[in-house]
Write an enzyme that holds these catalytic residues in place. Sequence first.
Site, PDB file in Angstrom:
ATOM      1  N   ASP A 147       0.838  -1.209   0.000  1.00 20.83           N
ATOM      2  CA  ASP A 147       0.000   0.000   0.000  1.00 20.83           C
ATOM      3  C   ASP A 147       0.874   1.260   0.000  1.00 20.83           C
ATOM      4  O   ASP A 147       0.608   2.216   0.719  1.00 20.83           O
ATOM      5  CB  ASP A 147      -0.946  -0.003   1.204  1.00 20.83           C
ATOM      6  CG  ASP A 147      -2.160   0.907   0.991  1.00 20.83           C
ATOM      7  OD1 ASP A 147      -2.481   1.216  -0.180  1.00 20.83           O
ATOM      8  OD2 ASP A 147      -2.790   1.299   1.988  1.00 20.83           O
ATOM      9  N   LYS A 155       1.888   4.639  -1.097  1.00 19.19           N
ATOM     10  CA  LYS A 155       1.218   5.793  -1.709  1.00 19.19           C
ATOM     11  C   LYS A 155       1.618   7.027  -0.915  1.00 19.19           C
ATOM     12  O   LYS A 155       2.091   6.911   0.229  1.00 19.19           O
ATOM     13  CB  LYS A 155      -0.294   5.604  -1.716  1.00 19.19           C
ATOM     14  CG  LYS A 155      -0.920   5.442  -0.333  1.00 19.19           C
ATOM     15  CD  LYS A 155      -2.396   5.131  -0.437  1.00 19.19           C
ATOM     16  CE  LYS A 155      -3.001   4.934   0.952  1.00 19.19           C
ATOM     17  NZ  LYS A 155      -4.411   4.546   0.872  1.00 19.19           N
ATOM     18  N   ASN A 197       0.740   7.435   2.774  1.00 18.96           N
ATOM     19  CA  ASN A 197       1.351   6.499   3.719  1.00 18.96           C
ATOM     20  C   ASN A 197       2.837   6.792   3.927  1.00 18.96           C
ATOM     21  O   ASN A 197       3.571   5.966   4.464  1.00 18.96           O
ATOM     22  CB  ASN A 197       1.157   5.046   3.263  1.00 18.96           C
ATOM     23  CG  ASN A 197      -0.249   4.563   3.539  1.00 18.96           C
ATOM     24  OD1 ASN A 197      -0.994   5.176   4.287  1.00 18.96           O
ATOM     25  ND2 ASN A 197      -0.623   3.466   2.913  1.00 18.96           N
TER      26      ASN A 197
END
Length: 182
Positions: free
Chosen positions: A89, A91, A94
């Site tokens: 995840d 991105k 994050n």
Amino acid sequence: ECLIPDRLSSLFRTFAAENSIHRRISHRNVCKFLGMTTLREVPLYRIKYELCDATTAMDHRGTPPVPGIVRGVCAALGHLHDRGIAHRDVKPRNILMKDGVAKLSDFGLATDSLPSTTLAGTPNYIAPEIVTRHQQYTHVVDLWSLGVTIQVLRGGEPPFKTGSIVETYDKIRALEAVHPPP
């Protein structure tokens, strides 16, 4: 003993897996894990991280710190991948900032059960092989997400800009109809 409904039991397993992964990693460019609190009576699961600035990499979109952010995330991913862990995840939201240092965070979808075919990720950043499940994948899927992150941080748009995983799947399938995978 508290009986936890299936959905909460699944959530607990997710937090426990994240906790297990965090205990195996320690790197300057990974948001420091301080522990997990579990209150089964409520039930409440809470993960505690180091305090970072009130910004993410997205707040620095198109500005000079982008190369430093990317170098930091590459270092964090190298650390994870050396340990057989895929973040799944990556991105801009994050990637937290602390005193100018990029720190990869949110390991809720991270896994060390590789190779995998499990659908996990944010639609605009998810690697095509995860969406279409043509093949098992490894931590290499993080490189796709990092590439999309770089494109977005440089002021661009994700290649499959969509609002849902179904829309992402449809766009990838349309592209595959023109250019079939090997």
